[in-house]
Structure formats: C-alpha cells, structure tokens
Design a protein around this motif. Structure first.
Motif, PDB file in Angstrom:
ATOM      1  N   ILE A 139       0.838  -1.208   0.000  1.00 58.58           N
ATOM      2  CA  ILE A 139       0.000   0.000   0.000  1.00 58.58           C
ATOM      3  C   ILE A 139       0.868   1.252   0.000  1.00 58.58           C
ATOM      4  CG2 ILE A 139      -1.712   1.322   1.305  1.00 58.58           C
ATOM      5  CD1 ILE A 139      -2.754  -1.373   2.386  1.00 58.58           C
ATOM      6  N   GLY A 140       1.834   1.304   0.897  1.00 56.94           N
ATOM      7  CA  GLY A 140       2.641   2.508   1.058  1.00 56.94           C
ATOM      8  C   GLY A 140       3.613   2.779  -0.069  1.00 56.94           C
ATOM      9  N   THR A 141       3.852   1.796  -0.941  1.00 58.43           N
ATOM     10  CA  THR A 141       4.737   2.009  -2.089  1.00 58.43           C
ATOM     11  C   THR A 141       3.961   2.115  -3.395  1.00 58.43           C
ATOM     12  OG1 THR A 141       5.069  -0.366  -2.520  1.00 58.43           O
ATOM     13  CG2 THR A 141       6.561   0.694  -0.940  1.00 58.43           C
TER      14      THR A 141
ATOM     15  N   ARG B 141      -1.951  15.504  -6.612  1.00 55.59           N
ATOM     16  CA  ARG B 141      -1.909  14.058  -6.845  1.00 55.59           C
ATOM     17  C   ARG B 141      -1.299  13.324  -5.652  1.00 55.59           C
ATOM     18  NH1 ARG B 141      -0.151  11.768 -12.599  1.00 55.59           N
ATOM     19  NH2 ARG B 141      -1.630  12.771 -13.987  1.00 55.59           N
ATOM     20  N   LEU B 142      -0.184  13.863  -5.166  1.00 61.45           N
ATOM     21  CA  LEU B 142       0.515  13.182  -4.081  1.00 61.45           C
ATOM     22  C   LEU B 142      -0.296  13.212  -2.790  1.00 61.45           C
ATOM     23  CD1 LEU B 142       4.174  14.388  -4.756  1.00 61.45           C
ATOM     24  CD2 LEU B 142       3.104  12.209  -5.388  1.00 61.45           C
ATOM     25  N   ALA B 143      -0.950  14.326  -2.507  1.00 59.18           N
ATOM     26  CA  ALA B 143      -1.797  14.388  -1.315  1.00 59.18           C
ATOM     27  C   ALA B 143      -2.943  13.397  -1.423  1.00 59.18           C
ATOM     28  CB  ALA B 143      -2.332  15.811  -1.131  1.00 59.18           C
TER      29      ALA B 143
ATOM     30  N   ARG C 207      -5.481   8.167   0.054  1.00 56.95           N
ATOM     31  CA  ARG C 207      -6.018   6.859  -0.379  1.00 56.95           C
ATOM     32  C   ARG C 207      -5.259   5.710   0.269  1.00 56.95           C
ATOM     33  NH1 ARG C 207      -6.324   9.739  -5.181  1.00 56.95           N
ATOM     34  NH2 ARG C 207      -4.390   8.840  -5.983  1.00 56.95           N
ATOM     35  N   MET C 208      -3.957   5.867   0.435  1.00 54.99           N
ATOM     36  CA  MET C 208      -3.162   4.839   1.101  1.00 54.99           C
ATOM     37  C   MET C 208      -3.637   4.639   2.540  1.00 54.99           C
ATOM     38  SD  MET C 208       0.704   5.744  -0.164  1.00 54.99           S
ATOM     39  CE  MET C 208       1.276   5.400  -1.830  1.00 54.99           C
TER      40      MET C 208
ATOM     41  N   ALA D 272       0.525  12.131  10.884  1.00 52.81           N
ATOM     42  CA  ALA D 272       1.369  11.252  10.074  1.00 52.81           C
ATOM     43  C   ALA D 272       1.044  11.395   8.597  1.00 52.81           C
ATOM     44  CB  ALA D 272       1.199   9.806  10.521  1.00 52.81           C
ATOM     45  N   SER D 273      -0.225  11.558   8.288  1.00 55.59           N
ATOM     46  CA  SER D 273      -0.629  11.744   6.889  1.00 55.59           C
ATOM     47  C   SER D 273      -0.021  13.012   6.316  1.00 55.59           C
ATOM     48  CB  SER D 273      -2.150  11.789   6.779  1.00 55.59           C
ATOM     49  OG  SER D 273      -2.737  10.579   7.238  1.00 55.59           O
ATOM     50  N   GLU D 274      -0.120  14.108   7.068  1.00 58.51           N
ATOM     51  CA  GLU D 274       0.423  15.370   6.577  1.00 58.51           C
ATOM     52  C   GLU D 274       1.942  15.316   6.467  1.00 58.51           C
ATOM     53  OE1 GLU D 274      -1.213  17.948   5.270  1.00 58.51           O
ATOM     54  OE2 GLU D 274      -2.935  16.589   5.516  1.00 58.51           O
TER      55      GLU D 274
END
Length: 315
Positions: free
Chosen positions: A50-52, A205-207, A212-213, A258-260
């Motif tokens: 997920i994280g990659t 896009r990255l945010a 979504r992750m 952590a998300s930010e």
C-alpha cells in the motif's frame, strides 16, 4: 535471442513519484510486447504494498514484473547488487524476444541498470562505524566531513545512508565517491522517457494518493510488518509513510499528523527526483496530461527500436 533477431533496446520510464510511470509502462508493454523491470527501491520489499503504490497482480494486467518482492523488510541490497540483478533480468527478457521496460523513480538504480557504471567495494567494519556515528551524532557532522573530502558528492547527497556510503568509499579507496560517477554512457541501446507536469497538480496528486493509502489500510500494513522485522530493517523502516506510521503505532503521533508529514516528505522526495532526472540530458520529457501521451511515448520507443537495429555507418 536467436541470430538475426531484432535488437531490442532498453526502455526506461522515469520521473517523480505520482507521475503515472507504472500505467505508461503497462501501456508500452502491451503495445510492444514488453515486460517490466522494477527500479523503485522500496518495491523490492515483500509486504510493502500500500505505502509504495505497488501494482497488484490484477493491476499488472498479465504483464510480468521483475525485481518486486524479493527482499524481506529486514534485508538490504546495494546498488551494485541491484545492477547485477537488473541486467540479468533485462538480458533474460531480451533473450525471449521481449522488450525490457525499466520503470521507477530511484535515480541511481536507473543509472546502475542502463549506464556504464563502476561500483567500488564495501567494508563492513567501516560501514558499521560510520552508521554508529550517524546514529549517535546525526547527519550534520558526517555531512560536514563529506563536504571536506568530496564537495561534489556533498552537494548532491542529503540523506544519511548515502552520506555513509560516500564516506565509506573515500576511506576504502582514497577516491571521492563522485569519481565513480563517470560521463553518461549507456551500456546498450536505451531510451529514457520522463514524465512530469504541473507542479501544483503533482502536489494535489501526491496528497490524494497518501490519503487513499491511509484509507486503504497503510497503518494496518505497517503494523503487520513489525513482526516481520520492519523495525530492524535499516532501509525499509525509513520508507515514506512507514516511518511516519510507526510513530502512530508507538503513540507518538496521530493519523492526521502522520498523513500530513507523509505528504510533505513525498513532495520533497518528488522534487529531488525531478532534479536528478532533469540533470540527464538524454531523458525525453513528456507531460503526463498531454492528450497524445501514449502515442508520443510509443513514437519514442519505435524510434529507439529502429535506431538499435540500424546498421553501423548508415544515417
């Protein structure tokens, strides 16, 4: 490859994270009969999915993907080891008459696969001592030492692992690490296709991808990897998202924070990737939003295939 068979170049799809490299590589593989070779160093790890943003088996649409999931989170690999693995995979793909498509944003790994590049040896004792210094005193004193002995590398490198490696090479060989990065010279016919686009759009896009992750279970994935040795792995535990959510699990952060933090770190990483690949004048840049993206990329691959098979001396 049988005698008289066409020469198949290497295609490398490069650029910042979140730019659409995986999807373009799939399209090119389907169009030209290719197979993917992963050059994203964090997708080497089994279980880090997920994280990659690792493509699932279904998302790969039947296209073989090489050099994914071959390490446990406890393990590490060197760029030299990756070079041997990648070149072996590329040769195998070409021998079967398929087009090798290298895809990923780890710049040094891409260079290792496609360029004439020499890698100095290693010394576990030197490496361990430098890593202990990094753990005890942080990056600043080691970076200052590197600036004294190898200012070229010091200007390019800003993470602990690579600073340790550069200092190790200097101690081991007496040569600056930068001296092992020669002129850009492909080891065989190659075309690099770079994806980039509007910076504000990339940030969005990255945010969105990080959110979504998180919604897809990034925290649960990190928790599941702890018994597998995530905390013990020097590289895997520092991956974007994983280090941030380890702190959530330790009660030192919140999911929102952590998300930010992951979004900010990912944007910074993307900026470094753009800088790296922009320095290579051989990259053919395309805008991910251009309507004819697939046709433009396909044209570059077609031209590279023709050039690879052109007889020496012909225009």
């Amino acid at each position: 490859m049988s005698p008289g068979a066409p020469v198949l170049p290497v295609v490398a799809v490069v650029g910042p994270t979140g730019s659409g490299k995986s999807e373009l590589a799939l399209h090119l593989a389907e169009r030209f009969g290719g197979e993917a070779v992963n050059a994203d160093s964090m997708q080497f790890y089994h279980g880090m999915d997920i994280g990659t943003a690792k493509l699932s088996m279904a998302e790969r649409r039947g296209i073989p993907h090489h050099l994914m999931d071959f390490l446990s989170v406890r393990e590490d690999t060197t760029v030299a080891q990756f070079q041997a693995l990648a070149r072996s995979a590329i040769a195998d793909i070409q021998a079967r008459g398929k087009l090798p498509i290298l895809v990923g944003g780890s710049g040094l790994y891409v260079r290792a696969a496609v360029d004439v590049l020499e890698f100095p040896g290693t010394d576990p004792a030197i490496r361990s001592r430098l890593e202990a210094e990094l753990d005890a005193g942080g990056l600043t004193p080691l970076a200052a030492r590197l600036a004294r002995v190898d200012p070229v590398s010091a200007a390019r490198i800003n993470d602990g692992k690579r600073v340790v490696r550069a200092l190790e090479v200097h101690e081991l060989t007496g040569r600056p690490f930068s001296s092992f990065m020669p002129e850009r010279d492909y080891v065989q016919p190659t075309v690099q296709i770079g994806l980039n686009g509007d910076r504000a759009q990339l940030h969005e896009r990255l945010a969105g991808r990080v959110h979504r992750m998180v919604e897809s279970g990034l925290q649960e994935e990190v928790a599941a990897l702890i018994p597998e040795g995530l905390r013990e792995g020097r590289t895997a535990q520092k991956a974007l998202g994983y280090q941030q959510f380890l702190r959530v699990l330790d009660g030192e952060s919140t999911v929102a924070a952590a998300s930010e933090e992951t979004i900010t770190a990912t944007r910074q990483f993307a900026r470094r990737q753009i800088t790296w690949f922009r320095a290579d004048p051989r990259v053919h840049w395309l805008d991910w939003a251009q309507p004819d993206l697939y046709d433009a990329a396909g044209g570059l691959v077609h031209d590279a295939m023709e050039a690879a098979n052109r007889a020496p001396g012909l225009p």
